[in-house]
Design a protein around this motif. Structure first.
Motif, PDB file in Angstrom:
ATOM      1  N   ALA A   8       1.795 -10.533  -5.334  1.00  0.00           N
ATOM      2  CA  ALA A   8       0.509 -10.421  -4.854  1.00  0.00           C
ATOM      3  C   ALA A   8       0.117 -12.172  -4.505  1.00  0.00           C
ATOM      4  N   VAL A   9       0.786 -13.002  -5.347  1.00  0.00           N
ATOM      5  CA  VAL A   9       0.365 -14.275  -5.093  1.00  0.00           C
ATOM      6  C   VAL A   9       0.978 -14.760  -3.625  1.00  0.00           C
ATOM      7  N   PHE A  10       2.185 -14.404  -3.379  1.00  0.00           N
ATOM      8  CA  PHE A  10       2.582 -14.713  -1.864  1.00  0.00           C
ATOM      9  C   PHE A  10       1.915 -13.964  -0.912  1.00  0.00           C
ATOM     10  N   LYS A  11       1.532 -12.650  -1.197  1.00  0.00           N
ATOM     11  CA  LYS A  11       0.724 -12.177  -0.092  1.00  0.00           C
ATOM     12  C   LYS A  11      -0.588 -12.940   0.213  1.00  0.00           C
ATOM     13  N   ALA A  12      -1.373 -13.397  -0.900  1.00  0.00           N
ATOM     14  CA  ALA A  12      -2.608 -14.012  -0.954  1.00  0.00           C
ATOM     15  C   ALA A  12      -2.503 -15.424  -0.168  1.00  0.00           C
ATOM     16  N   LEU A  13      -1.275 -16.196  -0.342  1.00  0.00           N
ATOM     17  CA  LEU A  13      -1.112 -17.334   0.164  1.00  0.00           C
ATOM     18  C   LEU A  13      -0.837 -16.977   1.607  1.00  0.00           C
ATOM     19  N   GLY A  14      -0.294 -15.999   2.162  1.00  0.00           N
ATOM     20  CA  GLY A  14      -0.050 -15.752   3.516  1.00  0.00           C
ATOM     21  C   GLY A  14      -1.081 -15.860   4.555  1.00  0.00           C
ATOM     22  N   ASP A  15      -2.365 -15.837   3.894  1.00  0.00           N
ATOM     23  CA  ASP A  15      -3.505 -15.842   4.977  1.00  0.00           C
ATOM     24  C   ASP A  15      -3.931 -17.254   5.213  1.00  0.00           C
ATOM     25  N   PRO A  16      -4.120 -17.497   6.328  1.00  0.00           N
ATOM     26  CA  PRO A  16      -4.807 -19.022   6.658  1.00  0.00           C
ATOM     27  C   PRO A  16      -6.112 -19.271   6.080  1.00  0.00           C
ATOM     28  N   THR A  17      -6.960 -18.131   6.237  1.00  0.00           N
ATOM     29  CA  THR A  17      -8.263 -18.391   5.512  1.00  0.00           C
ATOM     30  C   THR A  17      -8.631 -18.667   4.029  1.00  0.00           C
ATOM     31  N   ARG A  18      -7.410 -17.491   3.560  1.00  0.00           N
ATOM     32  CA  ARG A  18      -7.448 -17.728   2.160  1.00  0.00           C
ATOM     33  C   ARG A  18      -7.187 -19.116   1.658  1.00  0.00           C
ATOM     34  N   ARG A  19      -6.157 -19.673   2.445  1.00  0.00           N
ATOM     35  CA  ARG A  19      -5.704 -21.204   2.123  1.00  0.00           C
ATOM     36  C   ARG A  19      -6.805 -22.077   2.185  1.00  0.00           C
ATOM     37  N   ILE A  20      -7.471 -21.900   3.023  1.00  0.00           N
ATOM     38  CA  ILE A  20      -8.869 -22.675   3.187  1.00  0.00           C
ATOM     39  C   ILE A  20      -9.672 -22.558   1.968  1.00  0.00           C
ATOM     40  N   HIS A  44     -15.712 -25.536   8.393  1.00  0.00           N
ATOM     41  CA  HIS A  44     -14.403 -25.336   9.014  1.00  0.00           C
ATOM     42  C   HIS A  44     -14.633 -24.365  10.365  1.00  0.00           C
ATOM     43  N   ASN A  45     -15.807 -24.255  10.600  1.00  0.00           N
ATOM     44  CA  ASN A  45     -16.103 -23.484  11.857  1.00  0.00           C
ATOM     45  C   ASN A  45     -15.434 -22.086  11.799  1.00  0.00           C
ATOM     46  N   LEU A  46     -15.297 -21.400  10.817  1.00  0.00           N
ATOM     47  CA  LEU A  46     -14.773 -20.160  10.608  1.00  0.00           C
ATOM     48  C   LEU A  46     -16.011 -18.995  11.064  1.00  0.00           C
ATOM     49  N   SER A  47     -15.546 -18.065  11.797  1.00  0.00           N
ATOM     50  CA  SER A  47     -16.622 -17.045  12.246  1.00  0.00           C
ATOM     51  C   SER A  47     -16.420 -15.922  11.450  1.00  0.00           C
ATOM     52  N   ILE A  48     -16.815 -15.900  10.247  1.00  0.00           N
ATOM     53  CA  ILE A  48     -16.563 -14.657   9.433  1.00  0.00           C
ATOM     54  C   ILE A  48     -18.049 -14.373   8.672  1.00  0.00           C
ATOM     55  N   THR A  49     -18.089 -13.144   8.006  1.00  0.00           N
ATOM     56  CA  THR A  49     -19.282 -12.725   7.155  1.00  0.00           C
ATOM     57  C   THR A  49     -18.868 -13.140   5.990  1.00  0.00           C
ATOM     58  N   ARG A  50     -19.970 -13.185   5.149  1.00  0.00           N
ATOM     59  CA  ARG A  50     -19.897 -13.135   3.646  1.00  0.00           C
ATOM     60  C   ARG A  50     -19.075 -12.097   3.151  1.00  0.00           C
ATOM     61  N   GLN A  51     -19.348 -10.952   3.643  1.00  0.00           N
ATOM     62  CA  GLN A  51     -18.473  -9.825   3.072  1.00  0.00           C
ATOM     63  C   GLN A  51     -16.853 -10.147   3.378  1.00  0.00           C
ATOM     64  N   GLY A  52     -16.725 -10.705   4.534  1.00  0.00           N
ATOM     65  CA  GLY A  52     -15.129 -10.813   4.627  1.00  0.00           C
ATOM     66  C   GLY A  52     -14.477 -11.598   3.749  1.00  0.00           C
ATOM     67  N   ILE A  53     -15.451 -12.704   3.616  1.00  0.00           N
ATOM     68  CA  ILE A  53     -15.086 -13.712   2.486  1.00  0.00           C
ATOM     69  C   ILE A  53     -14.859 -13.168   1.020  1.00  0.00           C
ATOM     70  N   ALA A  54     -15.577 -12.290   0.813  1.00  0.00           N
ATOM     71  CA  ALA A  54     -15.696 -11.418  -0.649  1.00  0.00           C
ATOM     72  C   ALA A  54     -14.385 -10.799  -0.557  1.00  0.00           C
ATOM     73  N   LYS A  55     -14.313 -10.056   0.524  1.00  0.00           N
ATOM     74  CA  LYS A  55     -12.722  -9.396   0.375  1.00  0.00           C
ATOM     75  C   LYS A  55     -11.410 -10.225   0.114  1.00  0.00           C
ATOM     76  N   HIS A  56     -11.438 -11.695   0.896  1.00  0.00           N
ATOM     77  CA  HIS A  56     -10.556 -12.540   0.645  1.00  0.00           C
ATOM     78  C   HIS A  56     -10.634 -12.775  -0.856  1.00  0.00           C
ATOM     79  N   LEU A  57     -11.549 -13.207  -1.197  1.00  0.00           N
ATOM     80  CA  LEU A  57     -11.575 -13.582  -2.739  1.00  0.00           C
ATOM     81  C   LEU A  57     -11.162 -12.495  -3.824  1.00  0.00           C
ATOM     82  N   ALA A  58     -11.337 -11.141  -3.396  1.00  0.00           N
ATOM     83  CA  ALA A  58     -10.985 -10.246  -4.233  1.00  0.00           C
ATOM     84  C   ALA A  58      -9.488 -10.032  -4.093  1.00  0.00           C
ATOM     85  N   VAL A  59      -8.813 -10.497  -3.059  1.00  0.00           N
ATOM     86  CA  VAL A  59      -7.229 -10.580  -2.941  1.00  0.00           C
ATOM     87  C   VAL A  59      -6.725 -11.760  -3.935  1.00  0.00           C
TER      88      VAL A  59
END
Lengths: 93, 93
Positions: A8-20, A44-59
DNA sequence: TTGACATGCAACTAATAAGTTGCATATAAT
DNA sequence: ATTATATGCAACTTATTAGTTGCATGTCAA
């Protein structure tokens, strides 16, 4: 005893948004989801919704890299470095 | 000068099969694609084709985690730990 | 040079994951 | 109480990627 879910840790780190997200969390002790969202979008000029970020946080939380508690109206989020400690052991050193 | 593609490195490490490949490569100095394939299938009980593994190797090589040269009939593969060195810097220590 | 072996390449399928929209719930402030 | 604010949940769409099949190429040995 701490569950060692390297997977799960490696997977989580695999996404650039999550690393930011981790980069941001590394800068202050804790942050609300709202604060984090505005920072990702504005700074960071990301175009993402709050819900999108919430999902990343869940991961990230599933991986143990982030912990959060609800404080009143807000959800306070903080970085937990523990899963990173010996992550590369076996390959390095 | 070495290109720092953390992104490709983290992505590469995100897949469990690729991490097993690195585990295997960590044990001996070099290995042929054929050897690696049989090890993954026999020793680790993975059900995957040679071509599947070749694709994983391409990802690892893109990330700089693996280097390979053709020696006659064989493709010799070896683990390059360099991209891992300071991978977690900024978060740890 | 012919056959067996090891690998390379490309198109395709299937599974997974990122991101969205829409609506519900909870707390704070007026 | 009522409204604005911050978050939670679920279904959906789309993009990415793991893995396959089929065939081509290159090399070694007889």
């Amino acid at each position: 005893m701490i569950k060692d879910n390297r997977d799960a840790v490696f997977k989580a780190l695999g996404d650039p948004t999550r690393r930011i997200i981790l980069d941001e969390l590394a800068e202050r002790s804790e942050m609300t989801l709202f604060e984090l969202t505005t920072r990702l979008i504005m700074k960071h000029n990301l175009s993402i919704t709050r819900q999108g970020i919430a999902k990343h946080l869940a991961v990230l939380e599933e991986a143990g890299l982030v912990q959060s508690v609800r404080r009143g109206k807000y959800r306070m989020i903080r970085f937990n470095r523990e899963p990173l400690r010996d992550l590369l052991k076996g390959w390095l050193d």
